[in-house]
Design a protein around this motif. Structure first.
Motif, PDB file in Angstrom:
ATOM      1  N   GLN A 116       0.828  -1.208   0.000  1.00 50.72           N
ATOM      2  CA  GLN A 116       0.000   0.000   0.000  1.00 50.72           C
ATOM      3  C   GLN A 116       0.859   1.255   0.000  1.00 50.72           C
ATOM      4  N   MET A 117       1.933   1.243   0.785  1.00 54.09           N
ATOM      5  CA  MET A 117       2.856   2.377   0.815  1.00 54.09           C
ATOM      6  C   MET A 117       3.476   2.598  -0.555  1.00 54.09           C
ATOM      7  N   CYS A 118       3.859   1.502  -1.206  1.00 51.86           N
ATOM      8  CA  CYS A 118       4.480   1.597  -2.526  1.00 51.86           C
ATOM      9  C   CYS A 118       3.514   2.208  -3.535  1.00 51.86           C
ATOM     10  N   GLU A 119       2.257   1.784  -3.486  1.00 53.59           N
ATOM     11  CA  GLU A 119       1.259   2.346  -4.391  1.00 53.59           C
ATOM     12  C   GLU A 119       1.052   3.829  -4.117  1.00 53.59           C
ATOM     13  N   THR A 120       1.004   4.205  -2.845  1.00 58.89           N
ATOM     14  CA  THR A 120       0.813   5.609  -2.478  1.00 58.89           C
ATOM     15  C   THR A 120       2.004   6.459  -2.915  1.00 58.89           C
ATOM     16  N   ILE A 141       1.050 -17.903   6.498  1.00 60.05           N
ATOM     17  CA  ILE A 141      -0.151 -17.576   5.745  1.00 60.05           C
ATOM     18  C   ILE A 141      -0.153 -18.341   4.439  1.00 60.05           C
ATOM     19  N   GLY A 142      -1.345 -18.507   3.863  1.00 61.82           N
ATOM     20  CA  GLY A 142      -1.501 -19.459   2.788  1.00 61.82           C
ATOM     21  C   GLY A 142      -1.252 -18.923   1.399  1.00 61.82           C
ATOM     22  N   TYR A 143      -1.933 -19.559   0.456  1.00 59.75           N
ATOM     23  CA  TYR A 143      -1.724 -19.302  -0.966  1.00 59.75           C
ATOM     24  C   TYR A 143      -1.935 -17.838  -1.330  1.00 59.75           C
ATOM     25  N   ALA A 144      -2.989 -17.230  -0.787  1.00 61.16           N
ATOM     26  CA  ALA A 144      -3.277 -15.824  -1.104  1.00 61.16           C
ATOM     27  C   ALA A 144      -2.134 -14.924  -0.668  1.00 61.16           C
ATOM     28  N   GLY A 145      -1.569 -15.212   0.506  1.00 61.18           N
ATOM     29  CA  GLY A 145      -0.450 -14.418   0.985  1.00 61.18           C
ATOM     30  C   GLY A 145       0.781 -14.575   0.125  1.00 61.18           C
ATOM     31  N   ARG A 146       1.035 -15.807  -0.310  1.00 62.66           N
ATOM     32  CA  ARG A 146       2.187 -16.037  -1.189  1.00 62.66           C
ATOM     33  C   ARG A 146       2.007 -15.333  -2.519  1.00 62.66           C
ATOM     34  N   ARG A 147       0.782 -15.362  -3.064  1.00 61.97           N
ATOM     35  CA  ARG A 147       0.522 -14.672  -4.324  1.00 61.97           C
ATOM     36  C   ARG A 147       0.722 -13.172  -4.182  1.00 61.97           C
ATOM     37  N   LEU A 148       0.317 -12.621  -3.031  1.00 62.31           N
ATOM     38  CA  LEU A 148       0.502 -11.195  -2.777  1.00 62.31           C
ATOM     39  C   LEU A 148       1.981 -10.841  -2.786  1.00 62.31           C
ATOM     40  N   ARG A 149       2.781 -11.624  -2.091  1.00 59.93           N
ATOM     41  CA  ARG A 149       4.216 -11.343  -2.048  1.00 59.93           C
ATOM     42  C   ARG A 149       4.831 -11.461  -3.434  1.00 59.93           C
ATOM     43  N   GLU A 150       4.450 -12.519  -4.159  1.00 57.66           N
ATOM     44  CA  GLU A 150       5.006 -12.710  -5.502  1.00 57.66           C
ATOM     45  C   GLU A 150       4.624 -11.557  -6.421  1.00 57.66           C
ATOM     46  N   ARG A 151       3.361 -11.131  -6.349  1.00 62.29           N
ATOM     47  CA  ARG A 151       2.906 -10.032  -7.203  1.00 62.29           C
ATOM     48  C   ARG A 151       3.678  -8.761  -6.891  1.00 62.29           C
ATOM     49  N   PHE A 152       3.838  -8.473  -5.614  1.00 61.63           N
ATOM     50  CA  PHE A 152       4.538  -7.261  -5.214  1.00 61.63           C
ATOM     51  C   PHE A 152       6.016  -7.332  -5.571  1.00 61.63           C
ATOM     52  N   LEU A 153       6.660  -8.445  -5.271  1.00 66.37           N
ATOM     53  CA  LEU A 153       8.090  -8.577  -5.546  1.00 66.37           C
ATOM     54  C   LEU A 153       8.390  -8.480  -7.032  1.00 66.37           C
ATOM     55  N   ASN A 154       7.456  -8.921  -7.850  1.00 66.44           N
ATOM     56  CA  ASN A 154       7.670  -8.852  -9.296  1.00 66.44           C
ATOM     57  C   ASN A 154       7.660  -7.434  -9.834  1.00 66.44           C
TER      58      ASN A 154
END
Length: 232
Positions: A116-120, A141-154
């Motif tokens: 959120q900070m990065c987007e702001t 945390i599960g699959y959703a959390g991993r997808r969030l990290r992967e999306r952001f890191l990319n």
């Protein structure tokens, strides 16, 4: 002109600063810097890196994973022109006047807040130093959390990266150079492989086992100087 991999912490920090400047000049504003050495002191690492933005004064904000780590940094560093806070410490962490944001050693716990900070922050330079966002075991945390990290890191450009692979071998990237595997010897280091993209574990294994013979015997002495420097 190509540069050689570092032989000291001071050189690595200087290269990380140069890589940051090169990436920012090319319009890459979301950056990631990692020096993955055992027992690396994140606070000391940040202290060596942050002079790059010294001229920004109060327009630079530095965040740690939590308020306690930020308080320790303020105590260790003394008075600074820039703000040093925990990621979740401020109600409005990002301001329109900010000209650079640096986040030191964030963990998976803070990943939502950091995204959120990065987007702001928009086009404001947003830099992660030694993030640990891929450590799933920390929070479970599960699959959703991993997808969030992967999306952001990319969305982040890995402009500086250094990780030991074997006792005398490192995986290294210093923007704008490609990813490289280097072996330190008694004289000059030798480049064993080069990749346009971040190499997979299979790419690394192939590079380190030519004709089935593993590389990398001996003592990782030159990079050991990094750790010794942090203790002084």
């Amino acid at each position: 002109m190509s540069i050689l991999p570092p032989d000291s912490l001071e050189t690595a920090l200087s290269q990380a600063q140069q890589a940051t400047q090169a990436a920012l000049q090319e319009g890459k504003n979301r950056l990631q810097i990692e020096i993955l050495l055992p027992d690396l002191n994140a606070m000391a690492f940040a202290a060596g890196y942050l002079p790059l933005f010294e001229e920004l004064g109060r327009d630079l904000k530095v965040f740690f994973a939590d308020a306690g780590s930020a308080a320790l940094a303020r105590r260790e560093w003394g008075e600074t022109a820039y703000s040093v806070r925990g990621v979740n410490e401020l109600l409005t962490p990002i301001a329109a006047s900010d000209r650079a944001i640096v986040i030191v050693a964030p963990t998976p716990v803070e990943v939502n807040a950091i995204e959120q900070m990065c987007e702001t922050a928009g086009d404001c330079p947003f830099i992660l130093l030694n993030p640990r966002l891929q450590d799933v075991a920390v929070v479970g945390i599960g699959y959703a959390g991993r997808r969030l990290r992967e999306r952001f890191l990319n969305t982040l450009e890995p402009c500086y990266y250094l990780r030991p692979l074997a006792e005398t071998i490192i995986l290294w990237r210093c923007y704008p150079q490609p990813w490289q595997i280097w072996q330190y010897g008694k004289t000059a280091p030798t480049c064993l492989a080069e990749f346009e993209q971040r190499p997979s574990s299979e790419d690394i294994e192939r590079a380190l086992t030519p004709q089935g013979k593993p590389r990398g015997q001996g003592i990782f002495s030159r990079l050991g100087a990094f750790l010794r420097a942090l203790q002084n």
